[in-house]
Design an enzyme around this catalytic site. Structure first.
Site, PDB file in Angstrom:
ATOM      1  N   PRO A  42      19.923 -76.892  -6.331  1.00  0.00           N
ATOM      2  CG  PRO A  42      21.244 -75.694  -7.860  1.00  0.00           C
ATOM      3  CD  PRO A  42      19.860 -75.760  -7.284  1.00  0.00           C
ATOM      4  CG  ASP A  81      25.111 -74.132  -7.221  1.00  0.00           C
ATOM      5  OD1 ASP A  81      25.575 -73.773  -8.311  1.00  0.00           O
ATOM      6  OD2 ASP A  81      24.493 -73.376  -6.452  1.00  0.00           O
ATOM      7  CD1 TRP A 553      24.408 -65.791  -5.104  1.00  0.00           C
ATOM      8  CD2 TRP A 553      22.734 -67.213  -4.782  1.00  0.00           C
ATOM      9  NE1 TRP A 553      24.486 -66.232  -3.813  1.00  0.00           N
ATOM     10  CE2 TRP A 553      23.473 -67.111  -3.585  1.00  0.00           C
ATOM     11  CE3 TRP A 553      21.633 -68.057  -4.814  1.00  0.00           C
ATOM     12  CZ2 TRP A 553      23.143 -67.816  -2.440  1.00  0.00           C
ATOM     13  CZ3 TRP A 553      21.296 -68.757  -3.671  1.00  0.00           C
ATOM     14  CH2 TRP A 553      22.052 -68.630  -2.502  1.00  0.00           C
ATOM     15  CD  GLN A 591      19.033 -70.524  -0.648  1.00  0.00           C
ATOM     16  OE1 GLN A 591      19.123 -70.007  -1.765  1.00  0.00           O
ATOM     17  NE2 GLN A 591      20.088 -70.722   0.126  1.00  0.00           N
ATOM     18  CD1 TRP A 595      17.948 -71.286  -7.008  1.00  0.00           C
ATOM     19  CD2 TRP A 595      16.501 -72.500  -5.823  1.00  0.00           C
ATOM     20  NE1 TRP A 595      17.458 -72.269  -7.834  1.00  0.00           N
ATOM     21  CE2 TRP A 595      16.564 -73.028  -7.132  1.00  0.00           C
ATOM     22  CE3 TRP A 595      15.670 -73.111  -4.896  1.00  0.00           C
ATOM     23  CZ2 TRP A 595      15.823 -74.138  -7.523  1.00  0.00           C
ATOM     24  CZ3 TRP A 595      14.929 -74.217  -5.290  1.00  0.00           C
ATOM     25  CH2 TRP A 595      15.001 -74.718  -6.595  1.00  0.00           C
ATOM     26  CE  LYS A 628      24.908 -69.906  10.105  1.00  0.00           C
ATOM     27  NZ  LYS A 628      25.318 -68.738   9.295  1.00  0.00           N
ATOM     28  CE  LYS A 631      32.902 -78.711   8.098  1.00  0.00           C
ATOM     29  NZ  LYS A 631      33.810 -78.871   6.939  1.00  0.00           N
TER      30      LYS A 631
END
Length: 998
Positions: A42, A81, A553, A591, A595, A628, A631
């Site tokens: 999610p 999520d 989580w 993850q 997750w 990476k 913004k």
């Protein structure tokens, strides 16, 4: 970069899918191979989707589409999520608040209401993004982690874990974010390390019974020094008491660390003279007392406990520092364990917001990690002769992965899942999982599990799943023990002491114990849930919920069960194995400690097998320079900016093929442009060539007799087998590269060498062969670039309504011919070497040459004819020994092909070359005028070159046939397009002939 034809194509396909309900039809297809279970990780819908989100969604869509074509039913339930710090931080920014205190002044109820609004701030953008990229996902039946049903399932899981004796509460040092006001779990902390430069200080602790003698200790966190209560040494290690320096100071330091700390000269002297210093063992130092560093603070007096003494520590090393460890019990895991064992003072000098408290009066209220605060501490030490030296140190330091604030190791009262108790089960479950890339199983993920720590499950925040723990007030605080029994806690928790605790596992259970009625549609979030009072089943007293919420989580880790409101509904889906475990999941490599881990941890804590069988862990997407995307750096690339320019299928294909799944991906727009030009544009040119000759007829059965037809079908047979094998192993990168290579071969070898056949007697066979190949390519392309594949399938008039309603192509054993493939590979190697020889000699391809000779077994005549035609030579021969001479050029190419090319250009060959150049230029004029093959033209040529005039005069009929001309006229003057042929100038023009004109 060229304008891509894909965006318009994709918009048309998307409209077709929507109009005809193709996705819905695909879910209703017969599934003879049963279910293939897929879990959607999610995402948050309160931020704009970036190209890094596209990566995992592209992989997930490709696998789901492939498995559907292979005969499986693949459910595609979306998920959102909705809890946690991402939402809270967005709301804090919106409201202009920066702390928990300000949130509570604003009002928790109003804050939660704003969080609920913010959850789906960008839901529309996410849905548009998902649809536009062709990711088939059931957005109408999405699971949402904030719904009461989802929360109730999470409460049930929480209670099951507690009933198994795997929930406990304790006072522990945890990585703590002072900005967010909450602890981080180990897997959260692992995502936020950065290499930073900090101040390191060597501090002088003066012995009480030996004035002028100082024990040297080192730290990279000067802010912890006010919390110092002990110095730890290794009893078995040797230490040195140095001779007095010019100030009469003596220092105690580990022998191995002397050269690094005190200087090479003193370290060398120590090895040869015991008169300079005294060697002592660590156990001789234990029990010695030293003076507090700060004259305004004595934590021993503050707590009534013994402090400021030298103690034994099993964590002391000589890898760095001085061999003496400064111990601040409240700010280090090893320190806290040692403090608990030795009953050292446990007293905070730092507030939860990261500022010094009232005990540290000179810097009270100052943030401990500020540069000015650290400099003030070091100035104090220097002014009071407590600083030996300071120096910068570069090391990895943890930052909050949400807000980028430096974490503090901070003693907090927290709830934990005892994941250490199920470490063996975690490791065993991991062995049942197929990892892509495979090295992650025992590498990054396996090592993480081997070093697993207990999961800090509670968060002192607001917008999350409230912990379903109620406590009643009484005497003497108790906590749930790891065996499920109450045990005494060393906590200094700030809430009133309690005697009893209840874990609520369902809303019915909550209603059973509540002192007031609870409506069916109640909201289980804060602050409403905090007002629900329960009656203690043991003492009859009032019970109130603890204030913490669950680590977000935990929400996503519960999704295999909670998405179905298990066990309150759909119990059979899980218990029968119909929807558990997942056959496949995929997300980014971060993850592995997010997750992927929490899914496995929740399942294992419940006593269940691994929740997924196959996982693709994807490398992170960086910008073109390997930085990476963010913004802040201004290098974030948004899919909605890419799609109108390149189309999403090209972006998808670029993501698949730029590097292997687990490798980091430096995303470059040039790479996407290359995919458009080198794969999709080539494929589309082949498709256009086919349509030109198929005249709107659907593909007919191929009956290959010609060498090239037999070769391309044999190559297709091998390609189907290879690509199927790769996709079965989740090798999308190799599969994509194989497809791109096949498209190139199809265009540059089969179509290029077969053009004349499409206009001759063999047209039907060639068209049928190419139609079969393109229809198969459309099916093979369907999982990777679904919209291009759809349009290709429709353009070649495949028999099904959609390529995504067809079965995956099977190999073509009737066309298998490995001997022919090997023969053609050898021929292509000779051709490639021949082209290189022409380039080296500076002879254009349209200039015919006499012959080519190669070393090796001779080619059959039909193969030799293809090689000769491709290289524009009159003859192709094999020989054991290559000819030599000034006109022969020799080169050894790949595949052990040694080739010699006769570059002699006779007058006859020169004229033939000029004729070919004339045809090429006139064909280009036809193309520029957008004429069809049926259009007839009149050609006008103006040249003063005798050779050119002779060629036109003598080869007029051949030229007319080649360019579709009814007349070719040589004139003295006029307009046209000037070109140069073999160094001579000629001006050419064409005029379309009206019907009936001659």
């Amino acid at each position: 970069m060229a304008e891509s034809f894909l965006p318009k194509l994709e918009e048309d396909v998307l409209a077709f899918w929507k109009r005809e309900g193709i996705f819905e039809q695909s879910l209703k297809r017969p599934a003879p191979r049963g279910r293939f279970v897929f879990y959607e990780g999610p995402p948050y819908a309160n931020g704009v989707p970036g190209v890094h989100h596209m990566l995992s969604r592209a992989y997930k869509d490709a696998v789901a589409r492939y498995k559907t074509m292979r005969g499986f039913h693949v459910g595609r339930r979306a998920g959102w999520d909705t809890h946690g710090l991402p939402v809270e931080m967005a709301v804090e920014k919106l409201l202009g608040v920066k702390s928990k205190r300000e949130i509570e002044q604003f009002g928790v109820e109003k804050f939660i209401a704003e969080c609920r609004k913010n959850v789906f701030a960008m839901k529309g953008e996410w849905e548009q993004f998902t649809e536009r990229m062709g990711y088939w996902l059931d957005l109408q039946d999405a699971y949402v982690t904030m719904t009461p049903e989802y929360i109730e399932s999470c409460w049930w899981i929480f209670k099951q874990i507690s009933d198994r004796g795997l929930l406990y509460e304790d006072f522990k040092v945890v990585p703590f974010c002072t900005r967010c006001g909450t602890a981080l779990s180990s897997h959260e902390m692992a995502q936020g390390y950065k290499e930073v430069e900090d101040h390191s200080v060597f501090v002088k602790f003066e012995l009480v019974d030996e004035p002028g003698t100082f024990v040297l200790a080192w730290t990279t966190t000067p802010w912890t020094l006010p919390g110092n209560v002990a110095l730890a040494v290794d009893p078995k290690m040797y230490y040195v008491r140095t001779a007095p320096n010019e100030k009469g100071e003596r220092f105690i330091i580990a022998r191995e660390r002397m050269p690094y700390v005190l200087g090479a000269e003193m370290g060398q002297a120590m090895t040869v003279s015991t008169e300079i210093a005294e060697l002592i063992s660590g156990d001789q130092l234990i029990g010695r007392k030293y003076k507090p560093l700060f004259d305004f603070l004595d934590l021993g007096k503050e707590t009534g406990k013994v402090a400021y003494k030298i103690v034994a520590g099993d964590f002391v090393t000589t890898d760095e520092g001085t061999g003496v460890v400064h111990t601040a019990v409240m700010y280090g895991a090893d320190d806290f364990a040692l403090g608990t064992k030795l009953d050292l003072p446990k007293k905070h000098t730092v507030n939860p917001d990261g500022t010094f408290n009232e005990l540290v009066k000179p810097w009270q209220g100052q943030y401990v990690k500020d540069e000015t605060t650290e400099k003030a501490i070091m100035k104090y030490l220097k002014d009071n002769h407590k600083l030996y030296k300071q120096e910068p140190v570069t090391h990895d330091y943890p930052f909050c992965w949400r807000c980028d604030t430096p974490l503090l190791y901070y003693a907090k009262d927290s709830w934990f899942f005892k994941t250490t108790a199920v470490k063996k089960e975690l490791l065993k479950a991991n062995q049942t999982i197929n990892w892509v890339p495979s090295y992650l199983k025992d590498g990054r993920f396996g090592e993480w599990l081997s070093n697993v720590v207990d999961w800090a499950i509670s968060r002192e925040r607001y917008w999350g799943i409230p912990l379903p723990i109620w406590e009643c007030q009484g005497g003497g605080r108790r906590a749930l023990g790891v065996e499920g029994k109450p045990k005494a806690s060393t906590s200094t928790h700030h809430s009133p002491p309690t005697t009893h605790q209840v874990i609520i596992g369902s809303f019915d259970e909550l209603r059973k114990h509540a002192t007031t009625p609870i409506p069916d549609d109640f909201d289980p979030h804060r602050p409403g849930i905090d007002a629900i009072v329960l009656k203690c089943p043991k003492c009859g007293g009032n019970m109130r919920r603890v204030t913490e919420v669950a680590d977000v989580w935990f929400d996503s880790g519960c999704m295999p069960f909670a998405q179905w409101h298990y066990p309150f509904e759909n119990r059979e889906l899980i218990d029968s194995g119909e929807q558990y475990p997942a056959d496949f999941i995929s997300e980014g490599i971060d993850q592995t400690r997010g997750w992927f881990y929490t899914l496995l941890a929740v399942a294992t804590l419940l006593g269940r097998p691994a929740p997924y069988k196959n996982v693709i862990s994807l490398g992170l997407v960086n910008d073109a320079e390997g930085k990476k995307m963010s913004k802040r750096l201004g290098n974030l690339i948004l899919p909605k900016e890419l799609f109108p320019r390149f189309g999403s299928d090209a972006v998808r294909f670029s993501l698949y093929t730029m590097s292997q799944a687990g490798d980091f991906k430096n995303f470059d727009l040039k790479g996407v442009d290359t995919v458009v030009k080198k794969t999709f544009l080539i494929l589309w040119n082949v498709r256009s060539f086919y349509q030109l000759h198929a005249h709107g007829r659907p593909p007919s059965p191929a009956k290959p007799e010609h060498l090239l037809d037999r070769w391309v079908l044999a190559r297709l047979n091998r390609f189907v087998t290879e690509m199927t094998s790769e996709l079965e192993q989740y090798g999308l990168t190799t599969a994509g590269r194989q497809l791109a290579a096949f498209v190139t071969e199809l265009s540059t070898w089969y179509v290029r060498r077969s053009r004349d056949r499409f206009r001759g007697e063999e047209r039907d066979a060639a068209v049928a062969t190419l139609g079969l190949v393109l229809e198969t390519v459309a099916k093979l392309l369907a999982p990777l670039s679904p919209m291009v594949a759809e349009q290709l399938y429709r353009d070649v008039q495949g028999s099904a309504q959609s390529v995504h309603l067809t079965d995956w192509p099977q190999p073509l054993p009737a066309h298998a011919d490995e001997a022919l493939l090997a023969l053609m590979d050898r021929a292509r190697s000779v051709v490639e070497t021949g082209h290189a020889l022409r380039k080296d000699a500076g002879i254009r391809l349209r200039q015919p040459l006499p012959q080519l000779v190669f070393v090796g077994e001779r080619f059959p005549d039909e193969v030799a004819a293809v090689v000769a035609d491709e290289l524009n030579v009159k003859e192709v021969h094999s020989a054991k020994k290559l000819p030599t001479g000034n006109e022969w050029h020799t080169l050894e190419g790949e595949g052990a092909s040694i080739v010699s090319l006769d570059t002699t250009v006779t007058d006859e060959l020169k004229i033939e070359g000029i004729e070919r150049e004339l045809v090429r230029n006139l064909s280009a004029l036809r193309k520029a005028a957008k004429l069809t093959r049926a259009d007839r033209i009149i050609v006008t040529a103006i040249t003063q070159d005798d050779t050119l005039r002779a060629v036109i005069e003598q080869h007029r009929e051949q030229l007319k046939r080649a360019v579709g001309a009814v007349r070719i006229e040589l004139v003295e003057a006029g307009a046209g397009t000037p070109v140069r042929i073999d160094g001579a100038a000629v001006t050419l023009s064409i005029e379309r002939v009206s019907d009936g004109a001659a």
